[in-house]
Motif scaffolding. Sequence first.
Motif, PDB file in Angstrom:
ATOM      1  N   ALA A  39     -10.900 -14.253 -29.429  1.00 31.90           N
ATOM      2  CA  ALA A  39     -11.860 -15.317 -29.165  1.00 31.90           C
ATOM      3  C   ALA A  39     -13.219 -14.701 -28.859  1.00 31.90           C
ATOM      4  O   ALA A  39     -13.319 -13.785 -28.038  1.00 31.90           O
ATOM      5  CB  ALA A  39     -11.387 -16.173 -27.992  1.00 31.90           C
ATOM      6  N   MET A  45     -11.796 -21.923 -27.832  1.00 35.18           N
ATOM      7  CA  MET A  45     -11.209 -21.891 -29.160  1.00 35.18           C
ATOM      8  C   MET A  45      -9.962 -22.761 -29.237  1.00 35.18           C
ATOM      9  O   MET A  45      -9.244 -22.952 -28.248  1.00 35.18           O
ATOM     10  CB  MET A  45     -10.843 -20.452 -29.546  1.00 35.18           C
ATOM     11  CG  MET A  45     -12.010 -19.480 -29.523  1.00 35.18           C
ATOM     12  SD  MET A  45     -13.319 -19.864 -30.722  1.00 35.18           S
ATOM     13  CE  MET A  45     -12.483 -19.448 -32.272  1.00 35.18           C
ATOM     14  N   GLY A 206     -13.771 -23.727 -32.852  1.00 35.29           N
ATOM     15  CA  GLY A 206     -14.131 -23.428 -31.476  1.00 35.29           C
ATOM     16  C   GLY A 206     -15.608 -23.699 -31.246  1.00 35.29           C
ATOM     17  O   GLY A 206     -16.346 -24.026 -32.175  1.00 35.29           O
TER      18      GLY A 206
END
Length: 281
Positions: A39, A45, A206
């Motif tokens: 991430a 996310m 995300g």
Amino acid sequence: MRGMHTTVRRWIGILRAVAVTGAAALAAGALAAPAAAQAPEGFTMTGFDPQRHAFRFVNSWSTGSLTATLPLVGQVNFGSVGYGLCGGMSFAALDSFHADRSAPATTSVPGPGSALRTYIWDRQIASLTMNGAAALARFLDWQLKPQEDQYLFGVRTQKGLTTLTNEEVHFEILPRLRRGEPVPLGIVNVSGFAAPWGNHQVLAIGFRMRDAVNASIAVYDPNHPVSRSNPDGITFLHTSNRRQTLDPSPSSTRARSGQFRALFRAPYAKRTPPAPPFQRS
């Protein structure tokens, strides 16, 4: 809706004569071996993993003849010129996420007649025709809108694309991402009566808020799959400057050329992908 219907009628005669000539841009660099997706710092996310759910070939299709009849437009012959199936690839990747399956690991564009090519083509048509061709109508309508709000004697007479994008992001896109739902997006790139095929479709996976208004949205973009220049398979759309970059920062120098004009959430209904072309991991 009355204004949109008027806009659509204006497009019907024009688009029948439009030749499809735009080829999807190639991602830089040869495809790399899978790496664990991480991430980006500060981003919230969803569970969509480009290393698993996304395709590893570039959205550049140039062989075989494909003809479709689209609402609002009529029959479109894509012929044998280069074309993109960004909406179909985004939908199919999201299908694999919902089915908890891995996308095929092939790095080559599937050939004419293959099950995978047929599936992606079917999902491309769905991405444009779902809900009464809502995404296609939105592209056509928003191409004709100004970038900024229009005022007359201090009274706003028309919302511009900047305002419409902010409304889409805050009321349609971010709430779904916060719930862990990847969101198909339409990206308006062109203006006026330019061919709508110059627009684009991606999958939001995300986000990070930069301030109270502006957001950076992490996306799987079929034009930029996993590669040496983009090892995690994620690119970023920034509402603050309307740029798409390979790095999370809006000020990154690793940006696609030009600015996009607007973003909107595209309707989607999941479909269980066949196996093949999809296989359980």
